[in-house]
Design a protein around this motif. Sequence first.
Motif, mmCIF file in Angstrom:
data_model
loop_
_atom_site.group_PDB
_atom_site.id
_atom_site.type_symbol
_atom_site.label_atom_id
_atom_site.label_comp_id
_atom_site.label_asym_id
_atom_site.label_seq_id
_atom_site.Cartn_x
_atom_site.Cartn_y
_atom_site.Cartn_z
ATOM 1 N N PRO A 1 1.911 -3.715 -6.268
ATOM 2 C CA PRO A 1 2.118 -2.396 -5.666
ATOM 3 C C PRO A 1 0.953 -1.470 -5.983
ATOM 4 O O PRO A 1 0.489 -1.383 -7.118
ATOM 5 C CB PRO A 1 3.410 -1.904 -6.333
ATOM 6 C CG PRO A 1 3.414 -2.564 -7.676
ATOM 7 C CD PRO A 1 2.694 -3.895 -7.506
ATOM 8 N N LEU A 2 0.458 -0.755 -4.966
ATOM 9 C CA LEU A 2 -0.621 0.217 -5.127
ATOM 10 C C LEU A 2 -0.085 1.604 -4.803
ATOM 11 O O LEU A 2 0.557 1.802 -3.771
ATOM 12 C CB LEU A 2 -1.782 -0.081 -4.170
ATOM 13 C CG LEU A 2 -2.344 -1.503 -4.090
ATOM 14 C CD1 LEU A 2 -3.468 -1.550 -3.059
ATOM 15 C CD2 LEU A 2 -2.843 -1.963 -5.442
ATOM 16 N N ASP A 3 -0.376 2.585 -5.668
ATOM 17 C CA ASP A 3 0.059 3.951 -5.398
ATOM 18 C C ASP A 3 -0.757 4.905 -6.246
ATOM 19 O O ASP A 3 -1.232 4.530 -7.326
ATOM 20 C CB ASP A 3 1.557 4.123 -5.701
ATOM 21 C CG ASP A 3 2.186 5.227 -4.862
ATOM 22 O OD1 ASP A 3 2.968 4.902 -3.947
ATOM 23 O OD2 ASP A 3 1.881 6.407 -5.105
ATOM 24 N N ILE A 4 -0.921 6.151 -5.764
ATOM 25 C CA ILE A 4 -1.654 7.154 -6.536
ATOM 26 C C ILE A 4 -0.749 7.916 -7.487
ATOM 27 O O ILE A 4 -1.241 8.607 -8.377
ATOM 28 C CB ILE A 4 -2.394 8.147 -5.611
ATOM 29 C CG1 ILE A 4 -1.426 8.866 -4.678
ATOM 30 C CG2 ILE A 4 -3.491 7.451 -4.837
ATOM 31 C CD1 ILE A 4 -2.084 9.962 -3.841
ATOM 32 N N ALA A 5 0.569 7.816 -7.319
ATOM 33 C CA ALA A 5 1.518 8.481 -8.218
ATOM 34 C C ALA A 5 1.842 7.516 -9.351
ATOM 35 O O ALA A 5 2.768 6.709 -9.273
ATOM 36 C CB ALA A 5 2.775 8.895 -7.459
ATOM 37 N N ALA B 1 7.773 -0.315 -10.356
ATOM 38 C CA ALA B 1 7.343 -1.695 -10.601
ATOM 39 C C ALA B 1 8.217 -2.352 -11.665
ATOM 40 O O ALA B 1 8.577 -3.529 -11.561
ATOM 41 C CB ALA B 1 5.879 -1.719 -11.023
ATOM 42 N N ALA B 2 8.566 -1.606 -12.703
ATOM 43 C CA ALA B 2 9.417 -2.147 -13.757
ATOM 44 C C ALA B 2 10.806 -2.479 -13.215
ATOM 45 O O ALA B 2 11.393 -3.520 -13.549
ATOM 46 C CB ALA B 2 9.525 -1.150 -14.906
ATOM 47 N N TYR C 1 2.014 -6.823 -10.699
ATOM 48 C CA TYR C 1 0.798 -6.204 -11.226
ATOM 49 C C TYR C 1 0.595 -4.830 -10.579
ATOM 50 O O TYR C 1 -0.090 -4.712 -9.567
ATOM 51 C CB TYR C 1 -0.414 -7.081 -10.934
ATOM 52 C CG TYR C 1 -0.291 -8.505 -11.404
ATOM 53 C CD1 TYR C 1 -0.412 -8.843 -12.757
ATOM 54 C CD2 TYR C 1 -0.047 -9.542 -10.491
ATOM 55 C CE1 TYR C 1 -0.297 -10.156 -13.181
ATOM 56 C CE2 TYR C 1 0.069 -10.861 -10.911
ATOM 57 C CZ TYR C 1 -0.054 -11.153 -12.261
ATOM 58 O OH TYR C 1 0.055 -12.460 -12.677
ATOM 59 N N PRO C 2 1.183 -3.762 -11.116
ATOM 60 C CA PRO C 2 1.002 -2.434 -10.521
ATOM 61 C C PRO C 2 -0.411 -1.918 -10.724
ATOM 62 O O PRO C 2 -1.007 -2.081 -11.793
ATOM 63 C CB PRO C 2 2.022 -1.573 -11.274
ATOM 64 C CG PRO C 2 2.211 -2.257 -12.581
ATOM 65 C CD PRO C 2 2.056 -3.726 -12.311
ATOM 66 N N VAL C 3 -0.954 -1.290 -9.692
ATOM 67 C CA VAL C 3 -2.303 -0.731 -9.753
ATOM 68 C C VAL C 3 -2.252 0.721 -9.271
ATOM 69 O O VAL C 3 -1.854 0.992 -8.138
ATOM 70 C CB VAL C 3 -3.292 -1.534 -8.884
ATOM 71 C CG1 VAL C 3 -4.673 -0.874 -8.895
ATOM 72 C CG2 VAL C 3 -3.388 -2.981 -9.370
ATOM 73 N N PHE D 1 0.838 -1.196 0.000
ATOM 74 C CA PHE D 1 0.000 0.000 0.000
ATOM 75 C C PHE D 1 0.877 1.252 0.000
ATOM 76 O O PHE D 1 1.679 1.450 0.909
ATOM 77 C CB PHE D 1 -0.919 0.002 1.223
ATOM 78 C CG PHE D 1 -1.914 -1.119 1.235
ATOM 79 C CD1 PHE D 1 -3.155 -0.974 0.634
ATOM 80 C CD2 PHE D 1 -1.610 -2.331 1.838
ATOM 81 C CE1 PHE D 1 -4.084 -2.018 0.642
ATOM 82 C CE2 PHE D 1 -2.528 -3.374 1.857
ATOM 83 C CZ PHE D 1 -3.769 -3.215 1.257
ATOM 84 N N GLY D 2 0.726 2.089 -1.031
ATOM 85 C CA GLY D 2 1.557 3.279 -1.128
ATOM 86 C C GLY D 2 3.000 2.897 -1.368
ATOM 87 O O GLY D 2 3.903 3.298 -0.635
ATOM 88 N N SER D 3 3.236 2.157 -2.437
ATOM 89 C CA SER D 3 4.525 1.488 -2.634
ATOM 90 C C SER D 3 5.683 2.437 -2.887
ATOM 91 O O SER D 3 6.828 2.112 -2.592
ATOM 92 C CB SER D 3 4.422 0.495 -3.797
ATOM 93 O OG SER D 3 3.977 1.147 -4.966
ATOM 94 N N GLY D 4 5.428 3.640 -3.453
ATOM 95 C CA GLY D 4 6.529 4.546 -3.746
ATOM 96 C C GLY D 4 7.572 3.887 -4.624
ATOM 97 O O GLY D 4 7.260 3.235 -5.612
ATOM 98 N N SER D 5 8.831 4.008 -4.243
ATOM 99 C CA SER D 5 9.905 3.418 -5.046
ATOM 100 C C SER D 5 10.168 1.962 -4.691
ATOM 101 O O SER D 5 11.017 1.315 -5.307
ATOM 102 C CB SER D 5 11.204 4.216 -4.851
ATOM 103 O OG SER D 5 11.665 4.077 -3.522
#
Length: 328
Positions: A111-115, A123-124, A136-138, A89-93
């Motif tokens: 990873p979940l993040d709003i940015a 994620a890459a 699976y980035p969301v 939650f809020g994975s950032g870097s």
Amino acid sequence: MRDTTGLQLVDRDETGVDRAFRADVLSGMREGQKAIPARWLYDDAGSQLYEDITQVPEYYPARAETEILKSRGAEFAQAIGKGRAVVEFGSGSSVKTPALLSAIDPAAYVPLDIAGDFLRAAAADLSAKFPGLPVYPVEADFMRRVELPAEVADIPKLGFFPGGTLGNMVARTATDLLRTMRETLGEGSMLLVGMDLIKDTAVLEAAYDDAGRVTAEFNLNLARRINRELGGTIQVDKLEHSARWNDRFARVEMHLVATEDIAFEIAGEEFSMAAGETIHTENSHKFDRRSADKQLLAGEWTPVARWLDSEERFSVVLAEASVPRSAP
């Protein structure tokens, strides 16, 4: 890494503005004590500034938590087990994530993040480090229930919430978030969460007001974001960063303080601030063992294990989704 970059769960209007961001800013600026939820500090620029903060000498939490994650891998593996989908939650870097993934042999990473741009780049990078791990980035606001990718629907979940971010919220909001996380993760899930500890006031305040002014730039970036995304006219050079310990609430508070009387617009609405008036932008609550356990239990998570760094400055707590009960 499977390409899920087209998955947009942030609610934007026809001009691309995040509706929740605008609503939170406008409602917060109308209050007697102006305040904006801390999650809006983390646009792409804010997320990068936060990563810079983790490297300043005064900011101990990142180093303390990283020490725990790197040194307790065998204990994590035993307590958590293999084959879970890690939902951050809020994975950032995601800089702390590799230590956890290496220890527990997960089935997938979400990873979940709003940015969004920051999320996909991170994620890459992580996918390259773990080529056999499905990623699976969301892009989503994790303060609300998130529909996870179908690929992990039937896999038991481990929520990962490092960095002490839970402490950014007042108890009511933190409780709501923990319950929302439980809904996102489902029955039988676990949660690994960072929770900073109460300590000397000077150490705490320095961690949020470093001599190099990186945290000040992080705080001021919120005003710049408002100007950029919401058509704001805030005079950023008339604001200054402040960090103060509030002993009553066991938290460090960050504020933007007006250095003189100012008037400005946000999304077409007029506001003003008198000299010395503040916008409250972040809380960083600190815990002892009892208050940490009480917060998790209120959010329907049962603590099962706890780890401290070598200097006992920071804690990482593992909890299980509580079984619903109809009576005490």
